[in-house]
Design an enzyme around this catalytic site. Sequence first.
Site, PDB file in Angstrom:
ATOM      1  N   GLU A   1       0.600  -1.279   0.080  1.00 14.67           N
ATOM      2  CA  GLU A   1       0.352   0.049  -0.285  1.00 14.67           C
ATOM      3  C   GLU A   1       0.665   1.337   0.191  1.00 14.67           C
ATOM      4  O   GLU A   1       1.655   1.543   0.772  1.00 14.67           O
ATOM      5  CB  GLU A   1      -0.821   0.062   0.868  1.00 14.67           C
ATOM      6  N   ASP A  57       9.535   4.937  -7.208  1.00 11.97           N
ATOM      7  CA  ASP A  57       8.131   4.780  -7.406  1.00 11.97           C
ATOM      8  C   ASP A  57       8.081   6.728  -9.072  1.00 11.97           C
ATOM      9  O   ASP A  57       9.064   7.086  -8.591  1.00 11.97           O
ATOM     10  CB  ASP A  57       7.151   6.260  -6.495  1.00 11.97           C
TER      11      ASP A  57
END
Length: 192
Positions: free
Chosen positions: A29, A63
Amino acid sequence: DLQNIINKMVLDIEVVSMEDIGWDRGEIEENGLTIEENSLIKAQAIYAFCSEHNITYPIITDDAGLFVDVLNGEPGIYTARYADDELALDSTLPKHQCVIKLLRNMNNKENRTAKYRCCVTTMMPNGEYYQEIGESAGTIAEDIIGELKKPYFYSVFVLNGTSVAFNNLKGDELEDTYRYKAIKKSLKKLKK
């Protein structure tokens, strides 16, 4: 591809995937507010797993996102899920609804500058880590260019100094883009 970059830099590093180490915890997550935080969240989750399983490899996570200036940095950390709410409500919408949404939000905007940013986190077996950032500056096209395929935003992002969308860049041209820049910086540090 990470292994290709490693090979071109002539580094003696073998990439081991999450599958290879037996990762069984599903999606991590990403609830950070920046790409730096999300990259670190992934590294910490994998580090915890590796610690429990006595795996002592350096961990590399990343990311990335598309940041559009006139939209206050949207889609940013939500790049991968920019139109998820709309898609959840209406299953007839196309998979590239994110691009449609972006172009709609950019309608009649003169400033079309944007950048792709990537943060690579490298975490060592002792838990210490460092992060490297790579960026590619460009503009958002008025319309979809060329073939529409994943990652969908590549069909509307035009890299500065080129006249083609990201999805039309070829091998060598990609090597100077945001993700490659961040990965190369990280690997140079890891080599030391």
